[in-house]
Design an enzyme around this catalytic site. Structure first.
Site, PDB file in Angstrom:
ATOM      1  N   LYS A  32      -0.657  -9.382  10.193  1.00 56.02           N
ATOM      2  CA  LYS A  32       0.911  -9.539  10.391  1.00 56.02           C
ATOM      3  C   LYS A  32       1.152 -10.968  10.033  1.00 56.02           C
ATOM      4  O   LYS A  32       1.950 -11.544   9.396  1.00 56.02           O
ATOM      5  CB  LYS A  32       1.633  -9.119  11.693  1.00 56.02           C
ATOM      6  CG  LYS A  32       2.017  -7.446  11.754  1.00 56.02           C
ATOM      7  CD  LYS A  32       2.872  -7.050  10.621  1.00 56.02           C
ATOM      8  CE  LYS A  32       2.238  -6.528   9.491  1.00 56.02           C
ATOM      9  NZ  LYS A  32       1.759  -5.381   9.295  1.00 56.02           N
TER      10      LYS A  32
ATOM     11  N   HIS B  37     -20.774 -15.470  20.070  1.00 59.43           N
ATOM     12  CA  HIS B  37     -21.557 -15.452  19.036  1.00 59.43           C
ATOM     13  C   HIS B  37     -21.291 -16.147  17.719  1.00 59.43           C
ATOM     14  O   HIS B  37     -21.516 -15.690  16.604  1.00 59.43           O
ATOM     15  CB  HIS B  37     -22.200 -13.876  18.604  1.00 59.43           C
ATOM     16  CG  HIS B  37     -22.541 -13.031  19.790  1.00 59.43           C
ATOM     17  ND1 HIS B  37     -23.850 -13.315  20.311  1.00 59.43           N
ATOM     18  CD2 HIS B  37     -22.044 -12.214  20.466  1.00 59.43           C
ATOM     19  CE1 HIS B  37     -23.827 -12.480  21.101  1.00 59.43           C
ATOM     20  NE2 HIS B  37     -22.837 -11.863  21.584  1.00 59.43           N
TER      21      HIS B  37
ATOM     22  N   ARG C  56       9.484  -4.316  -3.329  1.00 62.65           N
ATOM     23  CA  ARG C  56       8.088  -4.062  -3.362  1.00 62.65           C
ATOM     24  C   ARG C  56       7.297  -5.339  -3.667  1.00 62.65           C
ATOM     25  O   ARG C  56       6.176  -4.993  -3.895  1.00 62.65           O
ATOM     26  CB  ARG C  56       7.771  -2.783  -4.313  1.00 62.65           C
ATOM     27  CG  ARG C  56       8.724  -1.778  -3.894  1.00 62.65           C
ATOM     28  CD  ARG C  56       8.369  -0.523  -4.789  1.00 62.65           C
ATOM     29  NE  ARG C  56       8.805   0.532  -4.055  1.00 62.65           N
ATOM     30  CZ  ARG C  56       8.288   1.998  -4.121  1.00 62.65           C
ATOM     31  NH1 ARG C  56       7.028   2.057  -4.807  1.00 62.65           N
ATOM     32  NH2 ARG C  56       8.727   2.614  -3.325  1.00 62.65           N
TER      33      ARG C  56
ATOM     34  N   GLU D  44       0.101 -12.382   6.735  1.00 63.87           N
ATOM     35  CA  GLU D  44       0.892 -11.855   5.695  1.00 63.87           C
ATOM     36  C   GLU D  44       2.534 -12.619   5.604  1.00 63.87           C
ATOM     37  O   GLU D  44       2.836 -13.002   4.419  1.00 63.87           O
ATOM     38  CB  GLU D  44       1.376 -10.498   5.931  1.00 63.87           C
ATOM     39  CG  GLU D  44       0.359  -9.556   5.517  1.00 63.87           C
ATOM     40  CD  GLU D  44       0.753  -7.867   5.982  1.00 63.87           C
ATOM     41  OE1 GLU D  44       0.966  -7.029   4.952  1.00 63.87           O
ATOM     42  OE2 GLU D  44       1.223  -7.381   7.115  1.00 63.87           O
TER      43      GLU D  44
ATOM     44  N   TRP E 227       4.781  -7.098 -11.343  1.00 61.70           N
ATOM     45  CA  TRP E 227       3.792  -7.581 -10.410  1.00 61.70           C
ATOM     46  C   TRP E 227       2.467  -7.995 -11.072  1.00 61.70           C
ATOM     47  O   TRP E 227       1.655  -6.929 -11.312  1.00 61.70           O
ATOM     48  CB  TRP E 227       3.494  -6.639  -9.114  1.00 61.70           C
ATOM     49  CG  TRP E 227       2.732  -7.353  -8.207  1.00 61.70           C
ATOM     50  CD1 TRP E 227       3.204  -8.053  -7.192  1.00 61.70           C
ATOM     51  CD2 TRP E 227       1.520  -7.267  -7.658  1.00 61.70           C
ATOM     52  NE1 TRP E 227       2.312  -8.783  -6.253  1.00 61.70           N
ATOM     53  CE2 TRP E 227       1.205  -8.235  -6.653  1.00 61.70           C
ATOM     54  CE3 TRP E 227       0.259  -6.730  -8.293  1.00 61.70           C
ATOM     55  CZ2 TRP E 227      -0.135  -8.127  -6.189  1.00 61.70           C
ATOM     56  CZ3 TRP E 227      -0.941  -6.596  -7.622  1.00 61.70           C
ATOM     57  CH2 TRP E 227      -1.342  -7.472  -6.648  1.00 61.70           C
TER      58      TRP E 227
ATOM     59  N   ASN F 199       3.484   0.650 -15.290  1.00 59.05           N
ATOM     60  CA  ASN F 199       2.949   0.163 -14.040  1.00 59.05           C
ATOM     61  C   ASN F 199       1.506   0.298 -13.907  1.00 59.05           C
ATOM     62  O   ASN F 199       0.949   1.643 -14.518  1.00 59.05           O
ATOM     63  CB  ASN F 199       3.539   0.770 -12.929  1.00 59.05           C
ATOM     64  CG  ASN F 199       5.317   0.446 -12.558  1.00 59.05           C
ATOM     65  OD1 ASN F 199       5.425  -0.493 -13.150  1.00 59.05           O
ATOM     66  ND2 ASN F 199       5.816   1.275 -11.714  1.00 59.05           N
ATOM     67  N   GLY F 200       0.853  -0.587 -13.579  1.00 53.77           N
ATOM     68  CA  GLY F 200      -0.725  -0.086 -13.236  1.00 53.77           C
ATOM     69  C   GLY F 200      -1.436  -0.955 -14.143  1.00 53.77           C
ATOM     70  O   GLY F 200      -1.044  -2.019 -14.546  1.00 53.77           O
TER      71      GLY F 200
ATOM     72  N   CYS G  56       5.465  -2.640  -8.555  1.00 58.32           N
ATOM     73  CA  CYS G  56       6.182  -3.122  -9.467  1.00 58.32           C
ATOM     74  C   CYS G  56       6.953  -1.624  -9.643  1.00 58.32           C
ATOM     75  O   CYS G  56       6.620  -0.649  -9.207  1.00 58.32           O
ATOM     76  CB  CYS G  56       5.983  -3.274 -10.683  1.00 58.32           C
ATOM     77  SG  CYS G  56       4.386  -2.367 -10.854  1.00 58.32           S
TER      78      CYS G  56
ATOM     79  N   LYS H 180       4.662  -4.276  -1.792  1.00 61.34           N
ATOM     80  CA  LYS H 180       4.455  -2.984  -1.197  1.00 61.34           C
ATOM     81  C   LYS H 180       3.929  -1.806  -1.971  1.00 61.34           C
ATOM     82  O   LYS H 180       4.204  -1.917  -3.239  1.00 61.34           O
ATOM     83  CB  LYS H 180       6.055  -2.831  -0.768  1.00 61.34           C
ATOM     84  CG  LYS H 180       6.445  -1.391   0.348  1.00 61.34           C
ATOM     85  CD  LYS H 180       6.322  -2.147   1.680  1.00 61.34           C
ATOM     86  CE  LYS H 180       6.579  -1.060   2.695  1.00 61.34           C
ATOM     87  NZ  LYS H 180       5.741  -1.388   3.938  1.00 61.34           N
TER      88      LYS H 180
ATOM     89  N   GLU I 137      -4.524  -5.897  13.776  1.00 63.66           N
ATOM     90  CA  GLU I 137      -3.293  -5.768  12.954  1.00 63.66           C
ATOM     91  C   GLU I 137      -2.330  -7.061  13.522  1.00 63.66           C
ATOM     92  O   GLU I 137      -1.303  -7.508  12.318  1.00 63.66           O
ATOM     93  CB  GLU I 137      -2.540  -4.483  13.502  1.00 63.66           C
ATOM     94  CG  GLU I 137      -0.789  -4.244  13.151  1.00 63.66           C
ATOM     95  CD  GLU I 137      -0.930  -4.117  11.798  1.00 63.66           C
ATOM     96  OE1 GLU I 137      -2.000  -4.266  10.823  1.00 63.66           O
ATOM     97  OE2 GLU I 137       0.378  -4.335  11.277  1.00 63.66           O
TER      98      GLU I 137
HETATM   99  N1  GLU Z   1      -0.775  -4.691 -15.716  1.00 66.24           N
HETATM  100  C1  GLU Z   1       0.706  -4.856 -16.319  1.00 66.24           C
HETATM  101  C2  GLU Z   1       0.780  -6.237 -16.255  1.00 66.24           C
HETATM  102  O1  GLU Z   1       0.379  -6.908 -15.699  1.00 66.24           O
HETATM  103  C3  GLU Z   1       1.942  -4.225 -15.263  1.00 66.24           C
HETATM  104  C4  GLU Z   1       1.758  -4.612 -13.793  1.00 66.24           C
HETATM  105  C5  GLU Z   1       2.783  -3.972 -13.044  1.00 66.24           C
HETATM  106  O2  GLU Z   1       2.300  -2.949 -12.660  1.00 66.24           O
HETATM  107  O3  GLU Z   1       3.647  -4.639 -13.042  1.00 66.24           O
HETATM  108  O4  GLU Z   1       1.658  -6.630 -16.859  1.00 66.24           O
END
Ligand code: GLU
Length: 610
Positions: free
Chosen positions: A487, A506, A27, A490, A75, A99-100, A2, A605, A483
Site C-alpha cells: 500500500k 539474516h 482505472r 503504491e 494505458w 484494450n490489451g 484502459c 486498476k 500488504e
Molecule cells: N496495447 C495498446 C496500446 O499500447 C492498448 C493499451 C490499452 O489497453 O490501453 O496502445
C-alpha cells in the site's frame, strides 16, 4: 485497465461516450480519444494526452455530431503516452479502439508495410486498423473482415471497429479482454465494463472468449470463434447508477477504507448464522468438493496474493489442510506438479486479472480437481470460467490501491476455511462458534480501528520525508506487513519492504538507521515474545520503531518507539483488523506527499494485460 465505450444510436453520442470514459477513468490511463461518424459518413476523431476532462472540453466545444462512435482511455503498453499513440487508430475508412496487447504485432507490421500501409504510431493496436482495412477490400462485410482479421491476431484484445462508410453498425471482438454489450431502446452500446454504461442502460450481455459481435441500433448478433451464430445471456445489472460516486470523501480510497465495516457485513450476510458457517452458501457443489479436497493451491497477484498468504496460515492452522500460494505470473509459466485432489482458488477483485485468468485455464488442463474463485465482480471472466465462485460483496472499488476488496477477500477465505474444517472434521462445534463469533464482532471492531485516524494521521508526518520503510510481522502478520508495504509503495512512492521479523538478522538489519522507519504489527499472541526480541534488535541499532499493538502486548513508548495501542481482538480475525490502520497510514503519508492517491502513477486498476 484502459477503457472502451461504443454506441450506435440515432441521437448524438459524443456526450454518452465521454461520460462513459469518465466512469472508467479511475482505472488508470494516460490518454483518451473518440471517433464519431454522422449519417453522412463524416468522421470526427479527437484525441488528447492526459485526463478525460481535456478530451471532454474539446469534444464539447467542437459540437461533435453523429450517432455512431467509439471511445477509449489508454494505458500505454507499446509506444509512449502521446496524442499520436492514443486510440482510436485509423486506416482508410476504418477506426479501431483496443484494450490489451497484440503479441505478433511486429510480424503483422512487416506484412502490412509490404502491402503499402504506413504506420503513424508506435502502438501494437495500429496493426488491427490496417489489417481490417486490408481484409475489407475482399470481404463482403465489416463483420467478415473483422472475423478474418482477428484470426491473425495473437495476444489479448477487446476491440471495436467502425467503418465510416457504414455508420449503422459497430463490430466488436473479445479475446482475453472483457467486452459487455448494453441494450437500449432503438440504440445499443458496448464497453469494457458495465460501469461505463449505467447511465444509459441496465441490460447487459457479456461476450465470451473468441466472440465477434455485430451491433446495430436494433440488433446484436454474436458469433463464436468458429463463426457459429450463438446466443449469450442478457442480465439486468444490480449496480447502482452512482455505484462509483465519491460522495463527500476526498478520495475513493478513503471512502473505500471507511466502507469496510459495511462491506464485511454484506459479504457475511446469509452465509453465517449466529454460530455457524453455512457450507451451502460457499457454492452448490461446495460440500461435495470440500469433502474430497486434500490440498489448496491459491493463485493471485498483488494485494490478492497477500490475502492468499494470510489465508495459507488459516488453511493449515485452522482447517488442517496443506496450502500453497503463488503469484499468477510465476505459476502460469512454471512447470509444476499437481498434487492429488487439489482445489485451485483464484483471488481477484476484478475477475479479469490476465495472469490469474491464464493460471486458471492452465490449471484446468493440469488435473486440478476443481477451480474456485473469490471475486468482486459478477459476470467477470474468472467467475464464468471457474467451477464455482464465491462473491465478495465489497461494492465497486475505484481506488487503484485495493482496500475493501482485500478485507472482504479475507473474510470470504475465513468462511471457506471454516467450512472446509467442518467437512474434514478438524473444526468442532465449539471452535466453529469461536470463529463465527469473531466474525460477527469484526465490523464493529473495524469501526473502532477507523477511529484511530487522527493518531495515524499525526504519525504519517514522520514518514513523508523518508525514502524507505520496513514493515515487520510474524506468522499471519507477516503477510499483513507485506500488504502494508505494498500500500505504501503504491500510493506514496516510498520504497517499502516487508520482512518476517525473524529474518531480520539474516540481512536486512544492515539497513537499520535513523532514516529507516520500522513499522511492526505486534498484537499479543503466541509469537509476541519472539517479536519483542526482534524489536530489540532494531532498537539496539538505532532504528526508529512504530509499533501497532493491543493493550495486552505491554509495550511502552519512548524516544525510539511510538506505540499505537488498539483494543484487543480475537487472534482469528486480527489480521483483517490490523490491516485497517496500515491502510490509513499509507493513505495519510500519500496525502502529505500530495500524490495522486486514487490513480497512482504508472498503475492501473484491473490488470487485464500480462
Ligand atoms: N496495447 C495498446 C496500446 O499500447 C492498448 C493499451 C490499452 O489497453 O490501453 O496502445
Amino acid at each position: 485497465m484502459c477503457g472502451i465505450v461504443g454506441a450506435v444510436a440515432q441521437r448524438d453520442v459524443a456526450e454518452i461516450l465521454v461520460e462513459g470514459l469518465k466512469r472508467l477513468e479511475y482505472r488508470g490511463y494516460d490518454s483518451a480519444g473518440v471517433a464519431i461518424v454522422d449519417s453522412a459518413s463524416n468522421l470526427t476523431r479527437i484525441r488528447r494526452l492526459g485526463k478525460v476532462q481535456e478530451l471532454a472540453d474539446t469534444v464539447d466545444s467542437a459540437h461533435v455530431v453523429g450517432g455512431t462512435g467509439i471511445a477509449h482511455t489508454r494505458w500505454a503498453t507499446h509506444g509512449e503516452p502521446s496524442e499520436i499513440n492514443a486510440h482510436p487508430h485509423v486506416s482508410g475508412d476504418i477506426s479501431v479502439v483496443h484494450n490489451g496487447i497484440i503479441e505478433n504485432h511486429e510480424q503483422l507490421r512487416d506484412t502490412l508495410t509490404e502491402r503499402g500501409y504506413q504506420f503513424v504510431s508506435q502502438t501494437d493496436t495500429e496493426v488491427i486498423a490496417h489489417l481490417v482495412e486490408w481484409e475489407l477490400r475482399s470481404a463482403p462485410s465489416l463483420l467478415v473482415a473483422v472475423q478474418s482479421a482477428v484470426k491473425q491476431l495473437e495476444g489479448a484484445y477487446g476491440t471495436v471497429v467502425m467503418d465510416r462508410n457504414d455508420p449503422s453498425r459497430l463490430v466488436v471482438a473479445r479475446s482475453g479482454s472483457p467486452i459487455v454489450i448494453g441494450f437500449g431502446v432503438g440504440e445499443n452500446f458496448l464497453a469494457s465494463d458495465q460501469l461505463a454504461l449505467l447511465n444509459v442502460t441496465r441490460r447487459f450481455m457479456y461476450l465470451e472468449e473468441g466472440d465477434v459481435a455485430e451491433v446495430t441500433r436494433r440488433d446484436v448478433t454474436v458469433f463464436n470463434s468458429l463463426g457459429e451464430h450463438v446466443e449469450r445471456k442478457i442480465t439486468e445489472s444490480k449496480l447502482e447508477h452512482d455505484a462509483a460516486d465519491k460522495g463527500n470523501y476526498r478520495h475513493y480510497m478513503q471512502k473505500e477504507v471507511f466502507e469496510q465495516p459495511t462491506a464485511l457485513i454484506n459479504t457475511m450476510e446469509g452465509r453465517i448464522t449466529a454460530d455457524s458457517v453455512i457450507t451451502d452458501a460457499i457454492g452448490v457443489k461446495a460440500a461435495y468438493i470440500l469433502a474430497k479436497t486434500e490440498h489448496i493451491q491459491i493463485v493471485a497477484c498483488g494485494t490478492s496474493y497477500n490475502a492468499g498468504m494470510i489465508a495459507r496460515y488459516w488453511f493449515e492452522a485452522i482447517a488442517g489442510i496443506s496450502c500453497d500460494v503463488e503469484i499468477a505470473s510465476e505459476f502460469r509459466y512454471r512447470k509444476f506438479v499437481t498434487r492429488p485432489n487439489s482445489l485451485l482458488i483464484t483471488l481477484s477483485q476484478s475477475g479479469e486479472t490476465a495472469d490469474t485468468l491464464a493460471a486458471l485455464r492452465l490449471a484446468k488442463e493440469k488435473g486440478y480437481m476443481a477451480a474456485m474463485t473469490i471475486c468482486n465482480v459478477a459476470g467477470s471472466s474468472l467467475v464464468r470460467e471457474s467451477d464455482f465462485a464465491f462473491m465478495t460483496r465489497a461494492g465497486v472499488e475505484v481506488g487503484v490501491a485495493s482496500t475493501k476488496a482485500f478485507t472482504t477477500q479475507l473474510i470470504s477465505l475465513l468462511m471457506l476455511v471454516t467450512a472446509l474444517g467442518k467437512e474434514r472434521g478438524t473444526i468442532d462445534k465449539v471452535r466453529e462458534q469461536e470463529i463465527v463469533s469473531a466474525m460477527h464482532a469484526l465490523p464493529n471492531q473495524i469501526e473502532q480501528a477507523l477511529s484511530f485516524e487522527k493518531e495515524i494521521e499525526a504519525l504519517a508526518e514522520d514518514f513523508a520525508d523518508k525514502h524507505h520503510t520496513l514493515f515487520l510481522g510474524r506468522g499471519e502478520f507477516y503477510p499483513v506487513a507485506m500488504e502494508a508495504s505494498l500500500k505504501l509503495k503504491e500510493i506514496s512512492y516510498i520504497h517499502a519492504e516487508a520482512y518476517a521479523a525473524g529474518e531480520l538478522k539474516h540481512g536486512p538489519l544492515a539497513l537499520i538507521d535513523a532514516d529507516m522507519p520500522v513499522v511492526v504489527v505486534a498484537p499479543s499472541n503466541d509469537l509476541l515474545e519472539k517479536l519483542k526480541s526482534n524489536i530489540e534488535e532494531v532498537r539496539a541499532r538505532g532504528g526508529l520503531l512504530y509499533v501497532f499493538a493491543d493493550e495486552e502486548a505491554g509495550f511502552e513508548a519512548d524516544d525510539t518507539m511510538k506505540i499505537i495501542t488498539m483494543p484487543h481482538v480475537s487472534d482469528i480475525t486480527a489480521p483483517i483488523y490490523y490491516t485497517v490502520p496500515m491502510q490509513l497510514l499509507s493513505y495519510y503519508v500519500a496525502l502529505i506527499k500530495g500524490t495522486d492517491v486514487d490513480q497512482p502513477r504508472n498503475l492501473a486498476k484491473s490488470v487485464t494485460v500480462e
